[in-house]
Write an enzyme that holds these catalytic residues in place. Structure first.
Site, PDB file in Angstrom:
ATOM      1  N   SER A 233       0.727  -1.183  -0.024  1.00 16.32           N
ATOM      2  CA  SER A 233       0.025   0.063  -0.100  1.00 16.32           C
ATOM      3  C   SER A 233       1.042   1.325   0.129  1.00 16.32           C
ATOM      4  O   SER A 233       1.789   1.504  -0.968  1.00 16.32           O
ATOM      5  CB  SER A 233      -0.805  -0.002   1.180  1.00 16.32           C
ATOM      6  OG  SER A 233      -1.844   0.890   0.982  1.00 16.32           O
ATOM      7  N   ASP A 460      -8.791  -4.565  -5.996  1.00 20.15           N
ATOM      8  CA  ASP A 460      -8.245  -3.735  -4.843  1.00 20.15           C
ATOM      9  C   ASP A 460      -9.211  -2.512  -4.634  1.00 20.15           C
ATOM     10  O   ASP A 460      -9.307  -1.769  -5.413  1.00 20.15           O
ATOM     11  CB  ASP A 460      -6.724  -3.582  -4.943  1.00 20.15           C
ATOM     12  CG  ASP A 460      -6.172  -2.855  -3.649  1.00 20.15           C
ATOM     13  OD1 ASP A 460      -6.644  -2.193  -2.781  1.00 20.15           O
ATOM     14  OD2 ASP A 460      -4.985  -3.300  -3.363  1.00 20.15           O
ATOM     15  N   HIS A 490      -7.194  -6.002  -0.461  1.00 20.39           N
ATOM     16  CA  HIS A 490      -6.021  -5.120  -0.563  1.00 20.39           C
ATOM     17  C   HIS A 490      -4.767  -5.918  -0.120  1.00 20.39           C
ATOM     18  O   HIS A 490      -4.405  -6.178   0.912  1.00 20.39           O
ATOM     19  CB  HIS A 490      -6.439  -4.038   0.664  1.00 20.39           C
ATOM     20  CG  HIS A 490      -5.346  -2.874   0.742  1.00 20.39           C
ATOM     21  ND1 HIS A 490      -4.800  -2.123  -0.731  1.00 20.39           N
ATOM     22  CD2 HIS A 490      -4.576  -2.375   1.544  1.00 20.39           C
ATOM     23  CE1 HIS A 490      -4.268  -1.194  -0.211  1.00 20.39           C
ATOM     24  NE2 HIS A 490      -3.913  -0.994   0.974  1.00 20.39           N
TER      25      HIS A 490
END
Length: 521
Positions: A233, A460, A490
């Site tokens: 991320s 995602d 995610h």
């Protein structure tokens, strides 16, 4: 150290999702070779490793991490780093580190440094939670993570007391009239003033460029010639900035759940609204496919999502019972819905939470909202959102006023009927921040870097799949290796897909670079 589904999800909070506050790195954008080089003393420091204590309140609290399989203990330490890299002989700050040593020391490659995202997430807390997924990598790597500057047990950023944060997060962040707009503006001003009062000296120094410099110092202190890196991320943005600043120092690196490096504040927020809407669409499709097993009203995706929109509208008018004397508001419900979309395994909790809220019970959605905001059941807050705000606002130059955010609402609402309103207003998060920002978007071009795996998930919600190709192109020819996981959630590696894990493990352990464009299902 076991964690709940909600805690696991919040570790991967994306770069700009659902911010309610929001700062300048204070440094220039020079290449590493142009900066002062007299860091030899800090690079030569010897770390004192010791058994890890329980996580601090700023890290979210909890128990000390349990030993790994075979009895390998977790060790913790602190590394000294310059507060200001332009003055490497000046004031220093402490950065918290955690380590589990490689199982096969004779074949050890080096340290694998992890950043789990946020920005603002505690790596010292996260790594033990996810370590079972990395046991194969631990055959040849020391697993290492850290609390970046501004975060957790490191020199951190704080803004408001726990009681003040309870009141702050209970506010309406989607104002309907001029009075509510003034209330929100005043709250943003108080939040920013609290950050400046409590952490003023840190605010100019917590940006991603300085975090990248910290990682290169960490590489040297750990005794590694190259930085081997696993970023998830926001960790992909940090990794991209590192590769740009120190391309010759990149070893083997993975960017998983990729932030689009070309997106500024507005484009990034629109992309996330689209990503969360896609995840909500997929949740609703699953609900429809299960027929009567799904407890939500509606027999089509449109009807189920219409029910959610109507529920949020009712909560905007009248919050419902939550936890204790705390009620579930529209803003907190939106936050809780977003939190449960981080992984398909949480869809069951989303369904239950929505069904409960329809019946007047908002406790479950409020629990997920609390997790996103770093609040534990005892009412104590970690500093994840304070750090998130400080890092985002120091990185990005844009300062949208409430009026400018309001002008952009139609596009956001068109993108998502559920999330657009909130994410549109959230553009104003940095409007009152006391420190200017650094860039329109980060430069991640990395000519001369070793190959970097860039792994995106098609479903995602928080870092939309389109960012994968954008990162590959921005890194430059011969650097980014594009990989795709056709799935939900995610982050791909921790989803447990055998194809993904085999590609990544073979790359890290044996140096086998997969073919760019490979797709795992």
């Amino acid at each position: 150290m076991p964690i709940s589904a909600a805690q696991r999800a919040v570790l991967f909070t994306a770069t700009t999702v659902l911010l309610v506050a929001g700062c300048s790195d204070g440094g220039d954008n020079d290449e590493a070779s142009d900066r002062p080089t007299d860091l030899a003393g800090l690079a030569a420091q010897q770390l004192e490793w010791a058994p890890c204590p329980p996580p601090s309140p700023a890290e979210g609290g909890g128990q000390a991490p349990s030993p790994l399989p075979g009895g390998t203990p977790w060790e913790c330490s602190f590394m000294d780093a310059p507060l200001d890299y332009a003055k490497p002989d000046g004031e220093t700050i402490e950065l918290a580190l955690i380590r589990a040593r490689a199982r096969d020391q004779d074949k050890r490659i080096g340290s694998m440094i992890y950043n789990f995202g946020g920005p603002g997430g505690s790596g010292v807390t996260a790594l033990p939670s996810f370590a079972p997924d990395y046991e194969k990598l631990r055959t040849r790597y020391d697993l290492v993570s850290f609390d970046p500057r501004g975060v957790g047990r490191s020199e951190d950023v704080n803004c408001l007391s726990d009681e003040e944060l309870d009141a702050y997060y209970a506010l309406d962040f989607t104002p309907d009239d001029a009075a509510e707009e003034r209330t929100l503006s005043d709250a943003q001003k108080r939040y920013a003033a609290g950050c400046e009062k409590e952490s003023g000296a840190m605010l100019p120094r917590v940006g991603t460029e300085n975090a990248a410099r910290d990682m290169d110092l960490m590489r040297q202190v750990l005794g590694d010639d190259k930085l081997h890196y696993f970023g998830i991320s926001y960790g992909t943005e940090l990794g991209g900035v590192y590769a740009h600043m120190f391309p010759k120092n990149v070893g083997r690196a993975l960017f998983d759940a990729v932030v689009d490096p070309n997106a500024g504040t507005e484009a990034g927020a629109l992309g996330q609204a689209k990503g969360f809407q896609l995840a909500l669409d997929n949740f609703a499709k699953d609900c429809v496919a299960r027929g009567d097993e799904c407890t939500l009203p509606g027999s089509t995706v449109a009807e189920i999502e219409g029910f959610i929109v109507d529920l949020l509208a009712e909560l905007d008018k009248k919050p419902i019972a939550g936890i204790g004397d705390r009620k579930l508001t529209e803003t907190q419900a939106t936050n809780g819905i977003a939190q449960t979309l981080y992984s398909k395994e949480f869809w069951q909790y989303l369904e239950q939470g929505l069904d409960d809220a329809d019946g007047g019970e908002g406790g479950l959605l409020l629990t997920f909202s609390d997790s996103m905001n770093g609040r534990d059941p005892n009412g104590s807050y970690s500093n994840i959102q304070a750090a998130n705000a400080a890092i985002n606002c120091v990185d990005f130059k844009e300062r949208y006023t409430l009026g400018q955010a309001k002008e952009r609402l139609p596009e956001f609402r068109k993108t998502s009927a559920v999330f657009g309103n909130y994410m549109g207003w959230a553009l104003s998060s940095c409007s009152q921040w006391p420190v200017p920002g650094t860039w329109e978007h980060p430069d991640v071009s990395a000519p001369g870097s070793a190959p970097i795996l860039v792994l995106g998930t098609t479903g995602d919600p928080a870092t939309p799949y389109e960012g994968t190709r954008a990162m590959v192109e921005a890194l430059g020819d011969g650097v980014g290796v594009e990989l795709t996981y056709e799935g939900e959630g995610h982050g791909a590696y921790n989803a447990g897909n055998a194809c993904v894990q085999a590609l990544v493990d073979n790359y890290f352990l044996d140096g086998k670079v997969p073919t760019s464009g490979t797709v795992c299902k």
